[in-house]
Each structure stands twice: as structure tokens, then as C-alpha cells.
Design a protein around this motif. Sequence first.
Motif, short mmCIF file in Angstrom:
data_model
loop_
_atom_site.label_atom_id
_atom_site.label_comp_id
_atom_site.label_asym_id
_atom_site.label_seq_id
_atom_site.Cartn_x
_atom_site.Cartn_y
_atom_site.Cartn_z
N MET A 1 3.85 30.64 -52.66
CA MET A 1 4.06 31.99 -52.43
C MET A 1 3.78 32.88 -54.02
N GLN A 2 3.06 33.57 -54.51
CA GLN A 2 2.98 34.21 -55.88
C GLN A 2 3.93 35.10 -56.20
N LYS A 3 4.70 35.30 -57.06
CA LYS A 3 5.62 35.92 -57.35
C LYS A 3 5.51 37.55 -57.09
N ASN A 4 4.10 37.91 -57.10
CA ASN A 4 4.01 39.56 -56.82
C ASN A 4 3.99 39.40 -55.17
N ASN A 5 4.10 38.69 -54.48
CA ASN A 5 4.04 38.69 -53.08
C ASN A 5 5.39 38.69 -52.43
N GLN A 6 6.38 38.82 -53.48
CA GLN A 6 7.72 38.69 -52.84
C GLN A 6 8.53 39.87 -53.50
N ASP A 7 9.39 40.56 -52.64
CA ASP A 7 10.09 41.67 -52.67
C ASP A 7 11.60 41.14 -53.42
N THR A 8 12.04 41.33 -54.67
CA THR A 8 13.19 40.72 -55.05
C THR A 8 14.35 41.84 -55.24
N ASP A 56 17.39 42.79 -54.49
CA ASP A 56 17.36 44.40 -54.51
C ASP A 56 16.21 44.74 -53.74
N PHE A 57 16.18 45.98 -52.89
CA PHE A 57 15.22 46.21 -51.98
C PHE A 57 14.69 47.47 -52.52
N TRP A 83 10.80 38.91 -43.35
CA TRP A 83 11.64 37.96 -43.91
C TRP A 83 12.36 37.54 -42.76
N GLY A 84 13.13 36.51 -42.88
CA GLY A 84 13.96 35.90 -41.84
C GLY A 84 13.56 34.69 -41.09
N GLN A 85 14.00 34.33 -39.88
CA GLN A 85 13.41 33.45 -38.88
C GLN A 85 11.97 33.58 -38.83
N ASN A 86 11.22 32.43 -38.64
CA ASN A 86 9.82 32.31 -38.51
C ASN A 86 9.39 31.30 -37.90
N ASP A 87 9.07 31.64 -36.49
CA ASP A 87 8.36 30.91 -35.56
C ASP A 87 6.99 31.09 -35.53
N TYR A 97 10.88 29.72 -42.91
CA TYR A 97 12.05 30.65 -43.03
C TYR A 97 11.74 31.36 -44.44
N ARG A 98 11.95 32.47 -44.31
CA ARG A 98 11.73 33.20 -45.72
C ARG A 98 13.05 34.03 -45.99
N GLU A 99 13.96 33.60 -47.11
CA GLU A 99 15.15 34.44 -47.56
C GLU A 99 14.64 35.52 -48.15
N ARG A 100 13.67 35.98 -48.75
CA ARG A 100 13.26 36.99 -49.49
C ARG A 100 11.86 37.53 -48.69
N PRO A 101 11.90 39.16 -48.67
CA PRO A 101 10.47 39.65 -47.95
C PRO A 101 9.51 39.20 -48.70
N VAL A 102 8.12 38.70 -47.85
CA VAL A 102 6.94 38.63 -48.40
C VAL A 102 6.00 39.49 -47.93
N LYS A 103 4.87 39.78 -48.52
CA LYS A 103 3.88 40.76 -48.15
C LYS A 103 3.17 40.43 -46.81
N ILE A 104 2.90 41.25 -46.18
CA ILE A 104 2.13 40.58 -44.88
C ILE A 104 0.87 41.52 -44.63
N LEU A 105 0.83 42.69 -44.85
CA LEU A 105 -0.21 43.80 -44.83
C LEU A 105 -0.11 44.92 -45.65
N HIS A 106 -1.21 45.51 -45.89
CA HIS A 106 -1.30 46.90 -46.76
C HIS A 106 -1.58 47.91 -45.74
N HIS A 107 -1.10 49.27 -46.31
CA HIS A 107 -1.59 50.31 -45.75
C HIS A 107 -1.15 50.55 -44.46
N ILE A 108 -0.04 50.10 -43.75
CA ILE A 108 0.54 49.97 -42.58
C ILE A 108 1.38 51.12 -42.33
#
Length: 377
Positions: A1-8, A56-57, A83-87, A97-108
Motif C-alpha cells: 500500500m502506498q504511503k498516501n493510502n494510509q492514515d497515520t 494520529d487520526f 482498518w482492523g479485522q479483514n475477512d 489485517y490493517r493496523e492503520r486506516p487505509v483508503k477505500i472510496l472517495h466522496h462517500i
Amino acid sequence: MQKNNQDTSAVYTPAQAVNIESQNGSKRRRRFVLPAAITFLVVAAIAAWYLLFIADFSRAQAVEAGSNALFFKIDEEGTLWGWGQNDGLLGDGSTTYRERPVKILHHIQQVSASKTHVLAVDENGTLWAWGKNDFGQLGNGTKTSSQKPVIIMENVKQAAAGESYSLAVGIDGTLYAWGRDVVDWPSSNGEDNWDKHSTHPVRMMDNVRQASAGLQFIMVVRNDGSLWGWGHNESGQLGNGTTDENPRPIRILDNVRQVSAGAAHAMAIRNDGSLWAWGDNESCQLGDGTSKNRELPVKILDNVSQVSAGNNYSMAVLNTGQLFGWGNNQNGQCSLTKSYLIAKPEKVADGVKSVSCCDLSSIYLTKEGKVCILPSY
């Protein structure tokens, strides 16, 4: 995952967000006992909390709790993060499993998560779905699961994900349903088809403002404020004074602003801000001080702005921003106390905007846009 796709940024514990501390100044910790079948999931969730708390969120405008420690937030720009559990329910095309938030969609503008799948409505009214699809709950005409969002329909203003079915309210107020056990009502020949499935949206009702998906029952608020429900009713969750299942909508209350359906109970806010509850109460999830099932609505609180019914617990936000929780608290999902069952609403936090409940965890949003998770460790 690219860096700009993660919320740190930081996910906050309630203690960090509202400075709730025990009398000796240390953050509250609790002991809990869980059935062996879910112990592994909870241990994994605890590890996730600690990892998340050091990040930091960025500010959020909406949050949603999924099953088994899966979480979503919509930020101020309308970007959906998960983020979190991922089935396969996270929506990032993986089961990682994602420890940090990742982008899913835009304009939601809205998201709804269940144990099997997730629905999201974007700013243009497009409905997206992803996750498991055993009963056609994604609504794309197949029973093939998808780990990435797929477009289902247009002109949608709100969606609700049930365990194996889906609901969508169109911009014109039309209610659609698809998936397991909820569609083809009524059938073209006038017979009740409660056990029918559909892999695509089926028109169910007109003039609908909001819909909520229970485990095996449906609640909807119509444009005139009337509340209607149908489906299973073994615990009185339809609120009509009986325990008879009903495949056809029945009128329950008037002057309703919002409804939230749990596993087998429901909560409704009326126009005057009063909160009413009915259905299963074995875990005190109704909040009336008893563990007795209620087949008719009973009043619980006043001055309520938003409510969320979890599997067997409930949480509500008052107009003052105070957050209250009650019901099954075995994992600390609805209270900062060590109580296993909470029979009446107990205050959890101040300065809260909204809350979302699921099974073993909850997520809430403060008025400052901070994201907080229960249980907090």
C-alpha cells in the motif's frame, strides 16, 4: 500500500479523548471473561487497540463499527477509511489485517457494515457494496463475493446492511431489499414469500425516509414519521404486542425521527427526543432496568439526538453531547465500568456527536472530529 493510502493520525481511547480517569488518576482497565470461541478474536482486537492508539487520526465526520473489530470512518473530504479485522470486508481487495486506516472510496456520505458485507453511498447517490455474497446480499446479480467495492444502483440516499441481506432507500423514498429471507414481499400471486432470496434489488415500499436492518427483521421510518416493521418476532422485536412473525409491514409508532435495529431488539427516537425500546432484553439491552422482553415500546430516555442498537447492547447520544450505554458489557463495549450487564443507561463520555455499535466493540465520534473506540484498554 502506498504511503498516501494510509492514515497515520491518532485513534483515541475514551480516556484520551475526554480525560476520563479513575479516582487514582490512572486509566480504567477491566477484567472480562469470554467464551472460548471468541477469545482469539478479542485478543487480536486488544492488540489492534494498542497499535492504533499510537497513531494520529485526522478529523472525521462519520464513523461505523463492523463485526469482529472492523471499523470505518468518513473524513471531512468524504474519503472512506477502514482498518482492523479483514475477512474480505475491508474493501481494499485483500484479507490482510490493517493496523492503520487505509483508503477505500472517495466522496462517500454514508456507510453501513454487517457481519458479512458493507454498503456505502457516495455523494452522487451511487450505492457500492463489497464482502461476502452467499445469499446475493451484495445485490449485483451474482452470489460471488467481492473484496473490492462494486456498483449496485444509483439514486440512493441511505443504505443498511443486515447479516445476509441489504436495504437501500432511494432519493425518491422507494425502499429496496435484496439478499436472504427479506424479499419478494408481497409476491405477484399475493402469497407471502418470507424464505425467498434475491441477488438484485427488489422494490418493497414507498415514501420511506430511513431504514434499519436487524438480524432477521426490518424497521423503517416513512416520510410521515410512522414506524413500520416486519420479519421475525420471537422476542417481540416488531413491537406490536405479539411474538408472531410477520412477513408484511405493520405500523408500530408515529412521530418517529430515527430507528435502529439490533439482533432482536430495536430503539426509536421520536420527534420530541424521547427514546423508546422493545424486543429482546435478556442482556438488559433495552435499558428499562429489567431483563424482561418487551413486546410493546417502553420509554427509556429524553432529549436523545441519536441511537445505535448493537447485537445485545445499546448506546445513545443526548442533545447535550453526553454518550450513554447499557446492556451486555462483557468486553467493555458500552461502558467504562467493570459491570457485565448494565440495566439502565450509564454515562460514558461528553462532547459526543454520534455512535455506532456492533457486537463486541463500538466506535464514537466527538464534536471535535476525534474517533474513539470501546472497549478502551
